[in-house]
Scaffold this motif. Sequence first.
Motif, PDB file in Angstrom:
ATOM      1  N   CYS A 202       3.955 -10.692   4.382  1.00 30.35           N
ATOM      2  CA  CYS A 202       4.395  -9.737   5.406  1.00 30.35           C
ATOM      3  C   CYS A 202       5.485 -10.390   6.236  1.00 30.35           C
ATOM      4  CB  CYS A 202       3.236  -9.329   6.310  1.00 30.35           C
ATOM      5  SG  CYS A 202       2.167  -8.060   5.630  1.00 30.35           S
ATOM      6  N   THR A 204       8.293  -9.986   9.347  1.00 27.47           N
ATOM      7  CA  THR A 204       8.632  -9.220  10.541  1.00 27.47           C
ATOM      8  C   THR A 204       9.959  -9.724  11.090  1.00 27.47           C
ATOM      9  OG1 THR A 204       7.599 -10.700  12.160  1.00 27.47           O
ATOM     10  CG2 THR A 204       6.167  -9.097  11.067  1.00 27.47           C
ATOM     11  N   GLU A 263       5.339  -2.821  12.165  1.00 20.54           N
ATOM     12  CA  GLU A 263       6.577  -2.567  11.433  1.00 20.54           C
ATOM     13  C   GLU A 263       7.044  -3.804  10.670  1.00 20.54           C
ATOM     14  OE1 GLU A 263       9.447  -0.902  14.090  1.00 20.54           O
ATOM     15  OE2 GLU A 263       8.356   0.986  14.282  1.00 20.54           O
ATOM     16  N   SER A 264       6.132  -4.367   9.929  1.00 22.20           N
ATOM     17  CA  SER A 264       6.466  -5.507   9.089  1.00 22.20           C
ATOM     18  C   SER A 264       6.834  -5.006   7.690  1.00 22.20           C
ATOM     19  CB  SER A 264       5.292  -6.479   9.015  1.00 22.20           C
ATOM     20  OG  SER A 264       4.146  -5.823   8.511  1.00 22.20           O
ATOM     21  N   GLU A 265       7.382  -5.914   6.886  1.00 21.43           N
ATOM     22  CA  GLU A 265       7.775  -5.587   5.522  1.00 21.43           C
ATOM     23  C   GLU A 265       6.761  -6.214   4.579  1.00 21.43           C
ATOM     24  OE1 GLU A 265      11.944  -5.408   2.936  1.00 21.43           O
ATOM     25  OE2 GLU A 265      11.811  -6.575   4.791  1.00 21.43           O
ATOM     26  N   TYR A 267       5.036  -7.128   0.935  1.00 20.01           N
ATOM     27  CA  TYR A 267       5.237  -7.403  -0.487  1.00 20.01           C
ATOM     28  C   TYR A 267       3.897  -7.804  -1.092  1.00 20.01           C
ATOM     29  CZ  TYR A 267      10.262  -7.739   0.518  1.00 20.01           C
ATOM     30  OH  TYR A 267      11.551  -7.481   0.917  1.00 20.01           O
ATOM     31  N   HIS A 280       6.202  -2.881  -2.783  1.00 19.27           N
ATOM     32  CA  HIS A 280       6.990  -3.162  -1.593  1.00 19.27           C
ATOM     33  C   HIS A 280       6.928  -1.974  -0.654  1.00 19.27           C
ATOM     34  CE1 HIS A 280      11.129  -3.309   0.493  1.00 19.27           C
ATOM     35  NE2 HIS A 280      10.326  -4.155   1.114  1.00 19.27           N
ATOM     36  N   LYS A 281       6.684  -2.245   0.617  1.00 15.55           N
ATOM     37  CA  LYS A 281       6.709  -1.211   1.657  1.00 15.55           C
ATOM     38  C   LYS A 281       7.531  -1.744   2.822  1.00 15.55           C
ATOM     39  CE  LYS A 281       3.688   1.787   4.419  1.00 15.55           C
ATOM     40  NZ  LYS A 281       4.308   3.032   3.918  1.00 15.55           N
ATOM     41  N   GLU A 282       8.578  -1.004   3.200  1.00  9.43           N
ATOM     42  CA  GLU A 282       9.501  -1.499   4.218  1.00  9.43           C
ATOM     43  C   GLU A 282       8.882  -1.529   5.606  1.00  9.43           C
ATOM     44  OE1 GLU A 282      13.167   0.588   4.156  1.00  9.43           O
ATOM     45  OE2 GLU A 282      13.801  -0.233   2.216  1.00  9.43           O
ATOM     46  N   THR A 283       8.051  -0.560   5.916  1.00  7.31           N
ATOM     47  CA  THR A 283       7.454  -0.502   7.249  1.00  7.31           C
ATOM     48  C   THR A 283       5.937  -0.464   7.110  1.00  7.31           C
ATOM     49  OG1 THR A 283       9.356   0.712   8.095  1.00  7.31           O
ATOM     50  CG2 THR A 283       7.350   0.749   9.425  1.00  7.31           C
TER      51      THR A 283
END
Length: 300
Positions: A202, A204, A263-265, A267, A280-283
Amino acid sequence: MMRITNRILLGIVSALSILILLSSCSLDEDFAGDGTYKVEVTAFKGSGESDMTRALELTGDDGDFLGAPWEAGDIVTVYQVIPTATSSADMYREVGTLTAQSGGYTTTLKGTLKGSFIPGVKLMLSYRHGLLFDYTGQNGSLDDIASNHDYALAYVDVSDVGSGTLVFENTPVFESLQSIFRLTFKDADGNYLEAEKISIRCYTNLGNTDNLIQYYNPSRVGLSYTNKYSRGSIEVTLDSPSHTAYVALAGLGESGPMTGLVESELYISVYVGASSYSYHKETFTFENNKYYLLDLIMHY
């Protein structure tokens, strides 16, 4: 898809953040000599949703509730909080242990504490693991989390010091320092993936670095949150391949360690034999003290 289910415990802000931000108090530090005091107190952990007898066990029609009750014999380590301490190593003074007398979401803690106490002294109670919060070495099972990665704290204030006994002003309610995730893996065609290993990261905006907590001990002098041994990816090695895994996660958020992330990214990598799949999730946002169900479509 992510579903948030019932909280593992009562809603809270990060217990450890409260501890770290304790301001100096006006208590007289010139206590009398040490004494030995018996303690017997009712304590809460988990939820009253059901009467479970085993830590971290699923219930509900579709397994969407996670209870985290007491087990008889659970040990709680008690620390006197010294808010005027000049170093983290001196902030927590171990004064004894208490033992859970029964299982369930409510238990009686009994034991003996040794130290110098006056009304107003704050005590921190740590469930089973002292001041060691370690999320490395997980194997994807609830039993592993229950035994090795289920961290919870409670705080009480001494209200009365009697002849050989202590009385607390408040009832200890143990608050979880992490959230539990149930991960389910499918490929793009909807077929289950039998994962052997999982890697979770994750990122940020806090220096664009991985902000999942791997290991944290607040009494460690000179602990650096940028040290690779304190935060980074969480690697899970399953005992046997499965399309479902349970993982305990805590983050280094804007308010400090042992919090959720905002609001982390995200993987996630899954390894099936010689093949690997990614998500993958951007937010991505999670809070402490909750149980999340993530149904993930992985891409080859």
